[in-house]
Design a protein around this motif. Structure first.
Motif, PDB file in Angstrom:
ATOM      1  N   UNK A   1      17.584  -3.386   1.274  1.00 22.13           N
ATOM      2  CA  UNK A   1      17.621  -2.600   0.046  1.00 22.13           C
ATOM      3  C   UNK A   1      16.236  -2.534  -0.585  1.00 22.13           C
ATOM      4  N   UNK A   2      15.538  -3.658  -0.635  1.00 22.56           N
ATOM      5  CA  UNK A   2      14.225  -3.702  -1.269  1.00 22.56           C
ATOM      6  C   UNK A   2      13.199  -2.854  -0.510  1.00 22.56           C
ATOM      7  N   UNK A   3      13.266  -2.887   0.815  1.00 23.51           N
ATOM      8  CA  UNK A   3      12.349  -2.082   1.623  1.00 23.51           C
ATOM      9  C   UNK A   3      12.609  -0.595   1.418  1.00 23.51           C
ATOM     10  N   UNK A   4      13.887  -0.197   1.465  1.00 21.48           N
ATOM     11  CA  UNK A   4      14.206   1.225   1.306  1.00 21.48           C
ATOM     12  C   UNK A   4      13.899   1.714  -0.107  1.00 21.48           C
ATOM     13  N   UNK A   5      14.123   0.867  -1.108  1.00 18.21           N
ATOM     14  CA  UNK A   5      13.809   1.246  -2.481  1.00 18.21           C
ATOM     15  C   UNK A   5      12.305   1.455  -2.641  1.00 18.21           C
ATOM     16  N   UNK A   6      11.507   0.539  -2.125  1.00 20.27           N
ATOM     17  CA  UNK A   6      10.055   0.675  -2.217  1.00 20.27           C
ATOM     18  C   UNK A   6       9.559   1.894  -1.455  1.00 20.27           C
ATOM     19  N   UNK A   7      10.155   2.164  -0.318  1.00 19.51           N
ATOM     20  CA  UNK A   7       9.754   3.313   0.486  1.00 19.51           C
ATOM     21  C   UNK A   7      10.072   4.629  -0.219  1.00 19.51           C
ATOM     22  N   UNK A   8      11.272   4.756  -0.770  1.00 18.66           N
ATOM     23  CA  UNK A   8      11.640   5.981  -1.475  1.00 18.66           C
ATOM     24  C   UNK A   8      10.789   6.195  -2.719  1.00 18.66           C
ATOM     25  N   UNK A   9      10.539   5.130  -3.473  1.00 19.31           N
ATOM     26  CA  UNK A   9       9.724   5.263  -4.675  1.00 19.31           C
ATOM     27  C   UNK A   9       8.288   5.617  -4.316  1.00 19.31           C
ATOM     28  N   UNK A  10       7.736   4.979  -3.287  1.00 21.10           N
ATOM     29  CA  UNK A  10       6.374   5.273  -2.878  1.00 21.10           C
ATOM     30  C   UNK A  10       6.196   6.699  -2.396  1.00 21.10           C
ATOM     31  N   UNK A  11       7.149   7.177  -1.619  1.00 23.12           N
ATOM     32  CA  UNK A  11       7.060   8.557  -1.124  1.00 23.12           C
ATOM     33  C   UNK A  11       7.179   9.556  -2.261  1.00 23.12           C
ATOM     34  N   UNK A  12       8.099   9.312  -3.202  1.00 23.94           N
ATOM     35  CA  UNK A  12       8.278  10.270  -4.295  1.00 23.94           C
ATOM     36  C   UNK A  12       7.083  10.264  -5.246  1.00 23.94           C
ATOM     37  N   UNK A  13       6.513   9.099  -5.522  1.00 24.80           N
ATOM     38  CA  UNK A  13       5.333   9.044  -6.396  1.00 24.80           C
ATOM     39  C   UNK A  13       4.137   9.711  -5.724  1.00 24.80           C
ATOM     40  N   UNK A  14       3.977   9.504  -4.427  1.00 23.03           N
ATOM     41  CA  UNK A  14       2.891  10.169  -3.706  1.00 23.03           C
ATOM     42  C   UNK A  14       3.041  11.678  -3.714  1.00 23.03           C
ATOM     43  N   UNK A  15       4.267  12.152  -3.551  1.00 17.55           N
ATOM     44  CA  UNK A  15       4.500  13.596  -3.567  1.00 17.55           C
ATOM     45  C   UNK A  15       4.224  14.174  -4.958  1.00 17.55           C
ATOM     46  N   UNK A  16       4.701  13.495  -5.992  1.00 14.93           N
ATOM     47  CA  UNK A  16       4.494  13.987  -7.362  1.00 14.93           C
ATOM     48  C   UNK A  16       3.005  13.997  -7.702  1.00 14.93           C
TER      49      UNK A  16
END
Length: 85
Positions: free
Chosen positions: A30-45
């Motif tokens: 859960x922690x890995x997937x949460x960090x991955x989704x947040x990192x990808x979305x912040x990078x895109x924004x």
């Protein structure tokens, strides 16, 4: 039944399962997937903001000789590097 051989489908499926693993209890998947989704979305924004706002309203006017964009640029840099006591 046909199984997909595409690696992106398998990554998406594993990430979806790891997000749903929170229903069991808090774990490392859960922690890995949460960090991955947040990192990808912040990078895109950030990349969309840089292209749509910063580049079009600051960089391009400076290159065209309009130096009115220098004052907000300097004030923004001062805000970024402000030191509070």
């Amino acid at each position: 039944m046909n199984f997909s051989t595409s690696i992106d489908i398998w990554i998406e499926a594993l990430l979806t399962l790891s997000v749903f693993s929170l229903l069991y209890k808090n774990n490392i998947f859960w922690k890995i997937s949460q960090s991955l989704f947040i990192g990808i979305s912040v990078g895109y924004i950030f990349s969309v903001w840089f292209i749509d706002v910063f580049e079009k309203q600051t960089i391009l006017p400076l290159l065209n000789g309009d130096f009115k964009a220098v004052i907000p640029l300097i004030l923004g840099i001062l805000l970024l590097f402000s030191i509070s006591k």
